[in-house]
Design a protein around this motif. Structure first.
Motif, short mmCIF file in Angstrom:
data_model
loop_
_atom_site.label_atom_id
_atom_site.label_comp_id
_atom_site.label_asym_id
_atom_site.label_seq_id
_atom_site.Cartn_x
_atom_site.Cartn_y
_atom_site.Cartn_z
N LEU A 98 34.19 45.61 14.99
CA LEU A 98 34.29 45.91 16.42
C LEU A 98 33.41 44.94 17.21
CD1 LEU A 98 35.59 47.85 18.44
CD2 LEU A 98 33.60 49.33 18.15
N ARG A 99 32.19 44.67 16.72
CA ARG A 99 31.29 43.71 17.38
C ARG A 99 31.90 42.32 17.45
NH1 ARG A 99 26.46 45.99 14.31
NH2 ARG A 99 25.32 47.13 15.89
N ARG A 100 32.66 41.96 16.44
CA ARG A 100 33.24 40.61 16.38
C ARG A 100 34.57 40.50 17.12
NH1 ARG A 100 31.89 39.39 10.03
NH2 ARG A 100 29.65 39.18 10.35
N ILE A 102 35.02 48.84 28.27
CA ILE A 102 34.39 49.35 29.48
C ILE A 102 33.34 48.33 29.90
CG2 ILE A 102 32.98 51.19 30.47
CD1 ILE A 102 34.29 53.11 28.46
N ILE A 103 33.51 47.79 31.11
CA ILE A 103 32.55 46.83 31.65
C ILE A 103 31.56 47.62 32.49
CG2 ILE A 103 32.26 44.77 33.07
CD1 ILE A 103 35.30 44.21 32.48
N HIS A 104 30.34 47.73 32.00
CA HIS A 104 29.32 48.53 32.68
C HIS A 104 28.27 47.65 33.36
CE1 HIS A 104 27.03 47.53 29.12
NE2 HIS A 104 27.91 48.16 28.36
N GLY A 105 28.24 46.37 33.07
CA GLY A 105 27.24 45.48 33.63
C GLY A 105 25.97 45.52 32.80
N ASP A 133 33.41 37.96 25.58
CA ASP A 133 34.16 39.04 26.21
C ASP A 133 33.27 39.97 27.03
OD1 ASP A 133 36.56 40.26 26.75
OD2 ASP A 133 36.61 41.45 24.92
N GLY A 134 32.12 39.47 27.45
CA GLY A 134 31.24 40.27 28.29
C GLY A 134 29.87 40.53 27.69
N VAL A 177 31.34 47.02 26.69
CA VAL A 177 31.37 47.69 25.40
C VAL A 177 32.83 47.84 24.93
CG1 VAL A 177 31.31 50.02 26.38
CG2 VAL A 177 30.46 49.67 24.10
N HIS A 178 33.07 47.52 23.68
CA HIS A 178 34.38 47.77 23.08
C HIS A 178 34.34 49.16 22.45
CE1 HIS A 178 35.85 43.35 22.47
NE2 HIS A 178 35.66 43.66 23.73
#
Length: 177
Positions: A82-84, A124-127, A163-164, A169-170
């Motif tokens: 998932l991290r990759r 989810i892009i949380h900043g 990817d952010g 977070v994926h």
């Protein structure tokens, strides 16, 4: 005379006369060379060469800003993949400019939407929380708390750098049981 002496006499009678063989050689065969684990040594050298020259996988490097969660019973390699970025992100939301209440509501609605659509991986892009002040990244902590308590979330991890990174977070969702 005991049994072992009788056995020895019987053996001598059966064999007959014996003549000792004399030799000038000290040993009949040279000693075997000491075993060398050559294949293991080659493998170890190859690994060290790879480590010294391979590019660094920054998704495997922990800096303390990453967040992650793995539901008990799942293998650690799920989190590594998932991290990759192993799974394709099927949908995403951006929580920038939201307060905590709106962000919490949006995350819950987004997860319900992902469940209805049958998505397996979302982002989810949380900043990064750079303007959060001394309290740190509040929306990031809120996202981690909500995701770790959600029944369909199997795992989540900070996104790969491309990817952010630590600002997203994926999320890996489990299939419905």
């Amino acid at each position: 005379m005991n049994n072992s002496d009788k056995d020895f006499e019987l053996f001598r009678e059966s064999v007959g006369s014996v003549r000792r063989v004399r030799s000038d050689r000290v040993q009949s065969r040279p000693p075997a060379p000491r075993a060398q684990p050559r294949q293991r040594q080659q493998d170890e050298r190859a690994v060290m060469d790879d480590l010294a020259s391979a590019p660094i996988d920054f998704s495997a490097v922990e800096t303390g800003e990453e967040i992650s969660y793995l539901r008990p019973g799942l293998q650690k390699r799920v989190l590594t993949r998932l991290r990759r970025g192993h799974w394709r992100v099927q949908d995403q939301i951006d929580l920038h400019q939201m307060n905590l209440e709106a962000a919490g509501r949006t995350i819950r609605e987004f997860l319900a939407h992902a469940e209805r659509e049958g998505f397996s991986c979302v982002k989810i892009i949380h900043g990064k929380g750079l303007r959060s002040g001394p309290d740190g990244p509040q929306i990031k902590r809120l996202a981690a708390r909500l995701l770790s308590r959600h029944s369909r979330v199997a795992a989540f991890a900070s996104a790969p750098p491309h990817d952010g990174g630590t600002g997203a977070v994926h999320v890996l969702l489990s299939t419905r049981r």
